[in-house]
Design an enzyme around this catalytic site. Structure first.
Site, PDB file in Angstrom:
ATOM      1  N   ASP A  87      93.276  20.942  44.422  1.00 28.66           N
ATOM      2  CA  ASP A  87      92.407  20.617  43.285  1.00 28.66           C
ATOM      3  C   ASP A  87      91.434  21.717  42.917  1.00 28.66           C
ATOM      4  O   ASP A  87      90.827  22.343  43.798  1.00 28.66           O
ATOM      5  CB  ASP A  87      91.500  19.414  43.618  1.00 28.66           C
ATOM      6  CG  ASP A  87      92.255  18.160  43.895  1.00 28.66           C
ATOM      7  OD1 ASP A  87      93.049  17.760  43.055  1.00 28.66           O
ATOM      8  OD2 ASP A  87      92.029  17.576  44.966  1.00 28.66           O
TER       9      ASP A  87
ATOM     10  N   GLU B  51      88.169  20.609  40.894  1.00 28.55           N
ATOM     11  CA  GLU B  51      87.445  19.495  40.291  1.00 28.55           C
ATOM     12  C   GLU B  51      86.133  20.026  39.724  1.00 28.55           C
ATOM     13  O   GLU B  51      85.353  20.660  40.431  1.00 28.55           O
ATOM     14  CB  GLU B  51      87.139  18.409  41.323  1.00 28.55           C
ATOM     15  CG  GLU B  51      88.299  17.491  41.604  1.00 28.55           C
ATOM     16  CD  GLU B  51      87.906  16.336  42.504  1.00 28.55           C
ATOM     17  OE1 GLU B  51      88.514  15.276  42.384  1.00 28.55           O
ATOM     18  OE2 GLU B  51      87.000  16.502  43.341  1.00 28.55           O
TER      19      GLU B  51
ATOM     20  N   GLU C  13      97.938  17.565  47.817  1.00 30.19           N
ATOM     21  CA  GLU C  13      97.139  17.814  46.617  1.00 30.19           C
ATOM     22  C   GLU C  13      96.345  19.099  46.761  1.00 30.19           C
ATOM     23  O   GLU C  13      95.833  19.416  47.841  1.00 30.19           O
ATOM     24  CB  GLU C  13      96.184  16.638  46.375  1.00 30.19           C
ATOM     25  CG  GLU C  13      95.509  16.649  45.030  1.00 30.19           C
ATOM     26  CD  GLU C  13      94.833  15.318  44.726  1.00 30.19           C
ATOM     27  OE1 GLU C  13      93.769  15.341  44.105  1.00 30.19           O
ATOM     28  OE2 GLU C  13      95.387  14.267  45.119  1.00 30.19           O
TER      29      GLU C  13
END
Length: 343
Positions: free
Chosen positions: A128, A130, A126
């Protein structure tokens, strides 16, 4: 899903422009129209939603505007919303211009990320961005995470205070992912570079991933460890996405190993050739805006992870990885496969 196992060759236009574009001076965009990272001006084509994406969840909380080139994701008491790429990719450049919800947004989480958690429950990768909402009068924060092979316990999280209001206008957030390094950009500035090392092993994301964008309720942890929760009196919370870019190697969703024919795509030399000006801009951003660094968090990592340069900015951060003078309240755990550092 696409069944192609190879990438299109670099365009002649890109081959001609690349040496000049890579050498461009990169400064953080201030005012005016947000711009993509300098190596990509006039080269990368944004697309309409239907060209590369599909709705993930949220029913009527996803709305298309401007002939499908702008996407509104809403969160209300009934549900959040999200979309995903139609294809899986092994490496590439992924970007969107994002405008975040204004006013009171505590507990609200907006995410723009790559993941393969649907295919690899315990060994997923993953990458990200955020975005963590806040109470009125306090700024949104942005966090980047790097997970490889299920390494959520060592999520390599960094958090930043943005030098602009992300609710006032659109700003570009981009991930450049190659077999050797990962670069996160905010507008024209590279803000983080992760270089693959032998010691990282499978912790460096290396399996095909899909691109996702979501808005959801993270009240349990997102704002001061859950002290402030989403207040639906201010709903719907709407995040706007535009300038959607998917530039990568689409892979066969059934046989993920059939990807060797991608060769050396155009973004490999771009990632390997950050100029002195770009590196200076990245250093300035990190010194001025980074509020949490996993490399300086001695409570989580008594011994720093192998890729960390602990000589960089050591006097700015406390033993919990938080920048001196910042908000030092934080909590760990309770987020499933997402980041386990919450402040």
């Amino acid at each position: 899903m696409a069944s192609s196992s190879s990438c299109p060759p670099p365009s002649p236009r890109l081959a001609h422009l690349l040496p000049v574009l890579v050498a461009a001076v990169v400064l953080l965009g201030r005012g005016g129209e947000a711009r993509q990272p300098a190596p990509l001006h006039g080269v990368v084509r944004s697309m309409a939603f239907d060209e590369g994406y599909t709705q993930l969840f949220g029913s009527g909380n996803l709305a298309l505007r401007r002939e499908g080139k702008r996407v509104h994701l809403a969160l209300d008491e009934s549900t959040g919303s999200g979309f995903a790429s139609q294809d899986l990719f092994l490496h590439g450049f992924f970007s969107a211009a994002v405008k975040l919800p204004a006013d009171y947004a505590a507990g609200v989480v907006v995410a723009f990320y790559l993941s393969n958690a649907d295919a690899y429950e315990k060994t997923h990768d993953e990458l990200d961005f955020e975005f963590l909402g806040n109470v009125r009068g306090r700024d949104w924060r942005v966090q980047t995470n790097v997970y490889g092979n299920g390494s959520t316990g060592a999520g390599r999280e960094e958090r930043y205070d943005l030098p602009f209001d992300p609710t006032d206008d659109f700003h570009h957030y981009s991930i450049l992912w190659t077999q050797h390094r990962i670069i996160f950009y905010v507008d024209e500035t590279p803000i983080r570079e992760v270089v693959r090392t032998e010691a990282m092993g499978a912790a460096f994301p290396s399996k095909p991933m899909s691109l996702y964008a979501t808005i959801w309720d993270g009240s349990a942890w997102a704002t001061l460890g859950g002290r402030y929760r989403a207040n639906y009196k201010y709903a719907p919370f709407v995040a706007q996405f535009g300038d959607l870019v998917l530039e990568g190697c689409p892979v066969n969703p059934i046989d993920h190993s059939a990807t060797a024919a991608c060769g050396t795509p155009w973004y490999e030399p771009v990632a390997a050739a950050l100029s002195a000006e770009q590196r200076a801009a990245m250093s300035a951003f990190r010194r001025g805006q980074m509020s949490y660094s996993y490399c300086h968090d001695r409570r989580r990592y008594p011994v720093a992870l192998s890729e960390c340069d602990t000589a960089a900015l050591p006097r700015l951060f406390g033993p919990d990885g938080m920048k001196y003078g910042g908000d030092r309240r934080h909590r760990r755990g309770g987020r499933g496969h997402r980041s386990d550092v919450v402040m």
